[in-house]
Design a protein around this motif. Structure first.
Motif, PDB file in Angstrom:
ATOM      1  N   ALA A 209     -52.092 -53.439 -99.749  1.00 38.85           N
ATOM      2  CA  ALA A 209     -51.205 -54.410 -99.164  1.00 38.85           C
ATOM      3  C   ALA A 209     -49.884 -53.924 -98.953  1.00 38.85           C
ATOM      4  CB  ALA A 209     -51.277 -55.664 -99.852  1.00 38.85           C
ATOM      5  N   ASP A 210     -49.284 -53.184 -99.892  1.00 38.55           N
ATOM      6  CA  ASP A 210     -47.974 -52.546 -99.984  1.00 38.55           C
ATOM      7  C   ASP A 210     -47.891 -51.313 -98.663  1.00 38.55           C
ATOM      8  OD1 ASP A 210     -47.398 -54.032-102.188  1.00 38.55           O
ATOM      9  OD2 ASP A 210     -47.779 -52.316-103.705  1.00 38.55           O
ATOM     10  N   LEU A 211     -49.069 -50.980 -98.039  1.00 39.52           N
ATOM     11  CA  LEU A 211     -48.647 -50.075 -97.072  1.00 39.52           C
ATOM     12  C   LEU A 211     -48.205 -50.634 -95.780  1.00 39.52           C
ATOM     13  CD1 LEU A 211     -52.484 -48.481 -97.375  1.00 39.52           C
ATOM     14  CD2 LEU A 211     -50.266 -47.422 -97.957  1.00 39.52           C
ATOM     15  N   ALA A 212     -48.190 -52.142 -95.658  1.00 39.75           N
ATOM     16  CA  ALA A 212     -47.365 -52.638 -94.506  1.00 39.75           C
ATOM     17  C   ALA A 212     -45.926 -52.296 -94.408  1.00 39.75           C
ATOM     18  CB  ALA A 212     -47.682 -54.173 -94.798  1.00 39.75           C
ATOM     19  N   GLY A 213     -45.483 -51.814 -95.542  1.00 37.51           N
ATOM     20  CA  GLY A 213     -44.159 -51.619 -95.474  1.00 37.51           C
ATOM     21  C   GLY A 213     -43.664 -50.173 -95.365  1.00 37.51           C
ATOM     22  N   HIS A 214     -44.771 -49.402 -94.807  1.00 37.32           N
ATOM     23  CA  HIS A 214     -44.682 -47.760 -94.810  1.00 37.32           C
ATOM     24  C   HIS A 214     -45.103 -47.650 -93.474  1.00 37.32           C
ATOM     25  CE1 HIS A 214     -43.777 -46.576 -99.190  1.00 37.32           C
ATOM     26  NE2 HIS A 214     -44.419 -47.680 -99.375  1.00 37.32           N
ATOM     27  N   THR A 215     -44.363 -46.264 -93.202  1.00 35.28           N
ATOM     28  CA  THR A 215     -44.751 -45.519 -91.774  1.00 35.28           C
ATOM     29  C   THR A 215     -46.392 -45.176 -91.856  1.00 35.28           C
ATOM     30  OG1 THR A 215     -42.690 -45.149 -91.233  1.00 35.28           O
ATOM     31  CG2 THR A 215     -44.391 -43.768 -90.091  1.00 35.28           C
ATOM     32  N   GLN A 216     -47.235 -45.297 -91.137  1.00 36.77           N
ATOM     33  CA  GLN A 216     -48.530 -44.919 -91.358  1.00 36.77           C
ATOM     34  C   GLN A 216     -48.948 -43.743 -90.194  1.00 36.77           C
ATOM     35  OE1 GLN A 216     -50.995 -48.607 -91.421  1.00 36.77           O
ATOM     36  NE2 GLN A 216     -49.215 -49.429 -92.590  1.00 36.77           N
ATOM     37  N   ILE A 217     -49.675 -42.942 -90.636  1.00 37.00           N
ATOM     38  CA  ILE A 217     -50.154 -41.944 -89.615  1.00 37.00           C
ATOM     39  C   ILE A 217     -51.774 -42.210 -89.650  1.00 37.00           C
ATOM     40  CG2 ILE A 217     -50.389 -39.308 -89.456  1.00 37.00           C
ATOM     41  CD1 ILE A 217     -47.924 -39.044 -91.161  1.00 37.00           C
ATOM     42  N   GLY A 218     -52.199 -42.221 -88.525  1.00 36.09           N
ATOM     43  CA  GLY A 218     -53.492 -42.521 -88.079  1.00 36.09           C
ATOM     44  C   GLY A 218     -54.352 -41.315 -87.302  1.00 36.09           C
ATOM     45  N   PHE A 219     -55.640 -41.393 -87.631  1.00 35.83           N
ATOM     46  CA  PHE A 219     -56.415 -40.450 -86.836  1.00 35.83           C
ATOM     47  C   PHE A 219     -57.378 -41.283 -85.875  1.00 35.83           C
ATOM     48  CE2 PHE A 219     -60.659 -38.439 -87.090  1.00 35.83           C
ATOM     49  CZ  PHE A 219     -60.358 -37.339 -86.388  1.00 35.83           C
ATOM     50  N   ARG A 220     -57.516 -40.796 -84.512  1.00 40.20           N
ATOM     51  CA  ARG A 220     -58.243 -41.171 -83.550  1.00 40.20           C
ATOM     52  C   ARG A 220     -59.583 -40.526 -83.504  1.00 40.20           C
ATOM     53  NH1 ARG A 220     -57.320 -45.164 -80.013  1.00 40.20           N
ATOM     54  NH2 ARG A 220     -55.210 -44.692 -80.198  1.00 40.20           N
ATOM     55  N   ASN A 221     -60.865 -41.244 -83.860  1.00 39.37           N
ATOM     56  CA  ASN A 221     -62.093 -40.586 -83.948  1.00 39.37           C
ATOM     57  C   ASN A 221     -62.565 -40.281 -82.379  1.00 39.37           C
ATOM     58  OD1 ASN A 221     -65.156 -40.326 -83.802  1.00 39.37           O
ATOM     59  ND2 ASN A 221     -64.784 -40.602 -86.062  1.00 39.37           N
ATOM     60  N   LYS A 222     -62.814 -39.168 -82.041  1.00 42.47           N
ATOM     61  CA  LYS A 222     -63.121 -38.898 -80.737  1.00 42.47           C
ATOM     62  C   LYS A 222     -64.454 -39.362 -80.362  1.00 42.47           C
ATOM     63  CE  LYS A 222     -60.416 -34.416 -80.455  1.00 42.47           C
ATOM     64  NZ  LYS A 222     -60.725 -33.115 -80.243  1.00 42.47           N
ATOM     65  N   GLY A 223     -65.209 -39.467 -81.265  1.00 38.22           N
ATOM     66  CA  GLY A 223     -66.694 -40.026 -81.131  1.00 38.22           C
ATOM     67  C   GLY A 223     -66.603 -41.561 -80.870  1.00 38.22           C
ATOM     68  N   THR A 224     -65.659 -42.230 -81.416  1.00 37.53           N
ATOM     69  CA  THR A 224     -65.750 -43.818 -81.213  1.00 37.53           C
ATOM     70  C   THR A 224     -64.594 -44.126 -80.157  1.00 37.53           C
ATOM     71  OG1 THR A 224     -64.470 -44.242 -83.331  1.00 37.53           O
ATOM     72  CG2 THR A 224     -66.810 -44.150 -83.439  1.00 37.53           C
ATOM     73  N   GLY A 225     -63.565 -43.259 -80.239  1.00 38.86           N
ATOM     74  CA  GLY A 225     -62.343 -43.669 -79.576  1.00 38.86           C
ATOM     75  C   GLY A 225     -61.357 -44.589 -80.278  1.00 38.86           C
ATOM     76  N   GLN A 226     -61.851 -44.961 -81.522  1.00 36.13           N
ATOM     77  CA  GLN A 226     -60.903 -45.961 -82.254  1.00 36.13           C
ATOM     78  C   GLN A 226     -60.333 -45.013 -83.564  1.00 36.13           C
ATOM     79  OE1 GLN A 226     -61.103 -49.328 -81.406  1.00 36.13           O
ATOM     80  NE2 GLN A 226     -62.310 -48.264 -79.643  1.00 36.13           N
ATOM     81  N   ILE A 227     -59.254 -45.931 -83.771  1.00 36.99           N
ATOM     82  CA  ILE A 227     -58.461 -45.263 -85.049  1.00 36.99           C
ATOM     83  C   ILE A 227     -59.101 -45.514 -86.249  1.00 36.99           C
ATOM     84  CG2 ILE A 227     -56.331 -45.307 -86.341  1.00 36.99           C
ATOM     85  CD1 ILE A 227     -54.785 -46.123 -83.940  1.00 36.99           C
TER      86      ILE A 227
END
Length: 328
Positions: A209-227
């Motif tokens: 839950a504490d992650l909400a206060g942080h900058t997050q780096i995401g990975f977009r799955n090429k297969g699904t198109g979703q993060i």
């Protein structure tokens, strides 16, 4: 000798075949081969010793052959054996049969050697191939110049038969793949991580839950198109938590995403093998370690076949020698 050992096994087993099957070697032919070995050994005792059976068994086998066909193949005396006319005529045919068996054995040996030569096609996730396979591949190719490697990069589960793929390297569950065989190579953890400098400036999260206060780096799955969601396990009740990252920066290439984590721009979630050196050297550190999900298996998948060429097995063994533990 191998032919005699084979004959012993065949003579003790009756194999039933249907009308469409290849005819089996009859007991009479097997006994004929025993006769040839007796002549070549010069005595029942020596032939029995070479075959690993008793002299009595050897003598009885020949006697049954002679009785069934109404012939006498050998003159037996206390100290010597000699061929009858019938035995002399059958000896050359028996030797021809043994020669044919020996040629078959040689051909099988050559086929086995040839199957260790040639091309092996491997498909693997791009980041894993670049990070884990390629650094070790030159040494493998130097040790096995007879093997040609073709590596196709991609994360999707390819149609192995259509594309002529020998091995596919894939992680996670492999259920629902009929006609395929998988071999677990090793397992690895997924880790939430950031640089010490970032954490010093922004604080260390103690729960997802504490992650909400942080900058997050995401990975977009090429297969699904979703993060991709991040996954954790509660150290309190053991329940799995799926965290949907609110990513400020998003990449569809794992190595690029890691480079941004490594540069100190936020917290990311990645397989440990992606940045193993950085994690071990402390350039990047894990957060929420107590919430880490169970390690995920990485497997080599191939089509289900009766025979796997030696070259494919050699490559699979090489892949299995890549780091099998990811302790950080």
């Amino acid at each position: 000798m191998w032919q005699m050992r084979m004959l012993l096994k065949l003579s003790s087993v009756h194999v039933s075949v249907d009308c469409m099957s290849t005819p089996s070697l009859s007991p009479g032919l097997l006994q004929l081969l025993w006769f040839v070995r007796i002549v070549e050994a010069g005595s029942f005792a020596e032939a029995a010793r070479r075959a690993g059976v008793t002299t009595s068994a050897m003598s009885k086998a020949l006697a049954r052959f002679e009785q069934k066909h109404g012939v006498r193949l050998l003159h037996r005396t206390t100290h010597a054996l000699s061929l009858t006319d019938e035995g002399d005529r059958l000896l050359s045919q028996g030797r021809h049969l043994l020669d044919s068996l020996a040629q078959i054995e040689t051909s099988l040996a050559e086929l086995g050697t040839q199957s260790a030569v040639g091309r092996v096609r491997v498909t693997a996730p791009t980041a894993f191939a670049r990070t884990c396979i390629m650094p070790e591949l030159p040494a493998f190719l130097h040790a096995h110049p007879e093997i040609n490697i073709e590596i196709q990069l991609g994360d999707e589960m390819a149609d192995l038969a259509t594309r002529g793929i020998d091995l596919a390297i894939r992680s996670g569950s492999l259920v629902g793949l009929p006609g395929h065989i998988s071999r677990k190579l090793y397992s690895f953890p997924w880790v939430a991580c950031a640089t010490p400098e970032y954490l010093q400036s922004h604080g260390v999260p103690e729960t997802p839950a504490d992650l909400a206060g942080h900058t997050q780096i995401g990975f977009r799955n090429k297969g699904t198109g979703q993060i991709d969601n991040w996954r954790f396990v509660s150290p309190i009740d053991g329940k799995t938590i799926r965290y949907v990252p609110r990513s400020k920066h998003v990449f569809d290439d794992a190595e690029t995403a890691w480079s941004i984590i490594r540069a100190g721009f936020g917290i990311g979630w990645a397989p440990a093998w992606l940045g193993l050196d950085d994690l071990r050297r402390g350039h990047v550190v894990e957060v929420l370690k107590d919430w880490r999900i169970a390690e995920e298996p990485l497997s080599a998948v191939r089509l289900e076949k009766r025979h796997t060429p030696a070259r494919t097995q050699i490559v699979m063994d090489f892949l299995a020698t890549l780091p099998s533990t990811w302790k950080i």
